[in-house]
Every structure is written in C-alpha cells, then in structure tokens.
Design a protein around this motif. Structure first.
Motif, PDB file in Angstrom:
ATOM      1  N   THR A 257       0.823  -1.204   0.000  1.00 22.32           N
ATOM      2  CA  THR A 257       0.000   0.000   0.000  1.00 22.32           C
ATOM      3  C   THR A 257       0.863   1.263   0.000  1.00 22.32           C
ATOM      4  N   LEU A 258       1.945   1.229   0.760  1.00 21.25           N
ATOM      5  CA  LEU A 258       2.845   2.378   0.835  1.00 21.25           C
ATOM      6  C   LEU A 258       3.518   2.632  -0.512  1.00 21.25           C
ATOM      7  N   LYS A 259       3.936   1.567  -1.174  1.00 21.04           N
ATOM      8  CA  LYS A 259       4.550   1.715  -2.502  1.00 21.04           C
ATOM      9  C   LYS A 259       3.539   2.280  -3.502  1.00 21.04           C
ATOM     10  N   SER A 260       2.286   1.880  -3.371  1.00 26.91           N
ATOM     11  CA  SER A 260       1.234   2.407  -4.232  1.00 26.91           C
ATOM     12  C   SER A 260       1.046   3.904  -3.989  1.00 26.91           C
ATOM     13  N   ALA A 261       1.086   4.309  -2.715  1.00 30.16           N
ATOM     14  CA  ALA A 261       0.937   5.730  -2.381  1.00 30.16           C
ATOM     15  C   ALA A 261       2.109   6.543  -2.931  1.00 30.16           C
ATOM     16  N   ILE A 262       3.312   5.965  -2.886  1.00 34.11           N
ATOM     17  CA  ILE A 262       4.491   6.649  -3.425  1.00 34.11           C
ATOM     18  C   ILE A 262       4.352   6.818  -4.940  1.00 34.11           C
ATOM     19  N   ALA A 263       3.866   5.753  -5.616  1.00 34.49           N
ATOM     20  CA  ALA A 263       3.653   5.826  -7.066  1.00 34.49           C
ATOM     21  C   ALA A 263       2.597   6.871  -7.407  1.00 34.49           C
ATOM     22  N   ASN A 264       1.548   6.956  -6.588  1.00 36.32           N
ATOM     23  CA  ASN A 264       0.520   7.985  -6.801  1.00 36.32           C
ATOM     24  C   ASN A 264       1.121   9.383  -6.667  1.00 36.32           C
ATOM     25  N   ALA A 265       2.002   9.556  -5.688  1.00 36.42           N
ATOM     26  CA  ALA A 265       2.628  10.862  -5.470  1.00 36.42           C
ATOM     27  C   ALA A 265       3.495  11.255  -6.661  1.00 36.42           C
ATOM     28  N   GLU A 266       4.244  10.294  -7.195  1.00 37.02           N
ATOM     29  CA  GLU A 266       5.137  10.587  -8.317  1.00 37.02           C
ATOM     30  C   GLU A 266       4.351  10.870  -9.598  1.00 37.02           C
ATOM     31  N   ASN A 267       3.384  10.016  -9.905  1.00 41.41           N
ATOM     32  CA  ASN A 267       2.677  10.108 -11.181  1.00 41.41           C
ATOM     33  C   ASN A 267       1.555  11.139 -11.202  1.00 41.41           C
ATOM     34  N   ASN A 268       0.770  11.182 -10.148  1.00 38.20           N
ATOM     35  CA  ASN A 268      -0.406  12.055 -10.153  1.00 38.20           C
ATOM     36  C   ASN A 268      -0.118  13.460  -9.641  1.00 38.20           C
ATOM     37  N   ALA A 269       0.762  13.570  -8.632  1.00 42.94           N
ATOM     38  CA  ALA A 269       0.991  14.875  -8.011  1.00 42.94           C
ATOM     39  C   ALA A 269       2.362  15.462  -8.320  1.00 42.94           C
ATOM     40  N   ASN A 270       3.185  14.742  -9.092  1.00 44.18           N
ATOM     41  CA  ASN A 270       4.532  15.199  -9.453  1.00 44.18           C
ATOM     42  C   ASN A 270       5.388  15.548  -8.234  1.00 44.18           C
ATOM     43  N   LEU A 271       5.333  14.695  -7.207  1.00 42.99           N
ATOM     44  CA  LEU A 271       6.132  14.896  -5.996  1.00 42.99           C
ATOM     45  C   LEU A 271       7.311  13.931  -5.992  1.00 42.99           C
ATOM     46  N   LYS A 272       8.403  14.353  -5.368  1.00 48.29           N
ATOM     47  CA  LYS A 272       9.558  13.471  -5.236  1.00 48.29           C
ATOM     48  C   LYS A 272       9.428  12.662  -3.951  1.00 48.29           C
ATOM     49  N   PRO A 273       9.738  11.359  -4.008  1.00 49.56           N
ATOM     50  CA  PRO A 273       9.552  10.521  -2.817  1.00 49.56           C
ATOM     51  C   PRO A 273      10.510  10.845  -1.667  1.00 49.56           C
ATOM     52  N   ASP A 274      11.612  11.587  -1.928  1.00 51.08           N
ATOM     53  CA  ASP A 274      12.559  11.880  -0.847  1.00 51.08           C
ATOM     54  C   ASP A 274      11.931  12.754   0.237  1.00 51.08           C
ATOM     55  N   GLY A 275      11.073  13.685  -0.148  1.00 46.51           N
ATOM     56  CA  GLY A 275      10.508  14.634   0.808  1.00 46.51           C
ATOM     57  C   GLY A 275       9.184  14.218   1.406  1.00 46.51           C
ATOM     58  N   LEU A 276       8.734  12.993   1.131  1.00 45.21           N
ATOM     59  CA  LEU A 276       7.427  12.560   1.628  1.00 45.21           C
ATOM     60  C   LEU A 276       7.520  11.953   3.026  1.00 45.21           C
ATOM     61  N   VAL A 277       6.465  12.174   3.803  1.00 44.06           N
ATOM     62  CA  VAL A 277       6.359  11.643   5.161  1.00 44.06           C
ATOM     63  C   VAL A 277       5.019  10.940   5.293  1.00 44.06           C
ATOM     64  N   VAL A 278       4.989   9.837   6.055  1.00 45.80           N
ATOM     65  CA  VAL A 278       3.734   9.120   6.306  1.00 45.80           C
ATOM     66  C   VAL A 278       2.957   9.933   7.333  1.00 45.80           C
ATOM     67  N   LYS A 279       1.948  10.646   6.867  1.00 39.56           N
ATOM     68  CA  LYS A 279       1.144  11.487   7.757  1.00 39.56           C
ATOM     69  C   LYS A 279       0.166  10.624   8.547  1.00 39.56           C
ATOM     70  N   GLU A 280      -0.426   9.665   7.867  1.00 39.58           N
ATOM     71  CA  GLU A 280      -1.482   8.869   8.482  1.00 39.58           C
ATOM     72  C   GLU A 280      -1.428   7.453   7.932  1.00 39.58           C
TER      73      GLU A 280
END
Length: 161
Positions: free
Chosen positions: A50-73
């Motif tokens: 699930t976490l890997k899926s969320a990271i892929a969503n961040a990269e593809n849909n929101a154009n975010l880099k995974p280095d700066g992401l934090v598990v909020k919830e």
C-alpha cells in the motif's frame, strides 16, 4: 500536498495490521519502507504494498519526489467479515469469523523531516536559551532578596490531663 492509497478487503485482522501501522506513522517514506522490509509479519507485506502504491501515486499524479514525503497517516479500518462454519462434536457447528481490513495510507510533503542531527541542534539551542534566561533571572533575584533572620522556635507546651 497530500496523497493517499487504499488497500481494500485485505485478508488480515485489523487488530494485527494496526500493530504495524502504528510503527510507521510520522516516519519519512524511506525509513518506513526499511522498517516494513525487516518486519516479519504478514501485515508488513500488505502495508508495504500500500505504501509503494501511495508513493507511485505521489510521483505520477501529483509530481512529488519521494525523498521529501512523510507518512502522515496510516489507518487500518475494519472490512466485511466472512462467516464460515466448522463442524464440532455431536453434529453441532461453530462459527469462524474471517476478518478483513481496509488499509489507508496518507503521505504528505508539508511535514518537515526531522533527523537526529536536526533534533540535537534544536536541543542545544534550547539549552543555550535556558542558560541565558537562568543567568539573567538569577542576577535579578540576588539583588532583590535580602537576608532574613531565622525565627526563634517556640517551646512546645505539654498538657497533663
């Protein structure tokens, strides 16, 4: 920005999965992936997926880099329960509940990632400011206080009844 991913109908009890999700909340994504990789539980595998899926969503849909992401919830909700029957003595039966879960992970880039070095620097700065406050407050109290003479103790009266 927040990015989320949901794994519905995971075949694991929510109680067992919550134990693992509590560990990854508030961690940076890289630390959470490492922790999940070395956790010997079935829930860790499902949450990792699930976490890997969320990271892929961040990269593809929101154009975010995974280095700066934090598990909020990281939340595990209860899904539907499958009811099964197991044969018992004297022709009776007992019910078996096969529980399912809905795993939801929310990632964000708005929370600052704290490392050990930043925490140490923060503590040192706080200690320095406290020392400065103590020294300035201590000088002011020394000037204001004057020595007082101790009171004489009163003799205790004994009453004979």
């Amino acid at each position: 920005m927040e990015v989320r991913s949901t794994y519905k109908y995971a075949r694991i009890s929510p109680f067992k999965a919550r134990e693992v999700t509590r560990e990854i909340q508030g961690l940076p994504v890289s630390a959470a992936l490492d922790l999940l990789a070395f956790t010997p539980k079935k829930a860790a595998f499902l949450i990792n997926k699930t976490l890997k899926s969320a990271i892929a969503n961040a990269e593809n849909n929101a154009n975010l880099k995974p280095d700066g992401l934090v598990v909020k919830e990281a939340v595990v909700g209860e899904g539907p329960t499958f009811k099964r029957i197991m044969a018992r003595a004297r022709g009776s039966a007992s019910r078996i509940l096969k529980r399912t879960s809905h795993i939801r992970i929310v990632l964000t880039d708005e929370i600052k990632i704290e490392t050990r070095e930043t925490r140490r620097a923060k503590r040192k700065a706080e200690q320095r400011s406290e020392k400065k406050k103590e020294t300035t407050a201590g000088e002011a109290t020394e000037k204001a206080t004057t020595k007082k003479k101790p009171r004489a103790k009163k003799a205790a009266k004994k009453s004979n009844k």
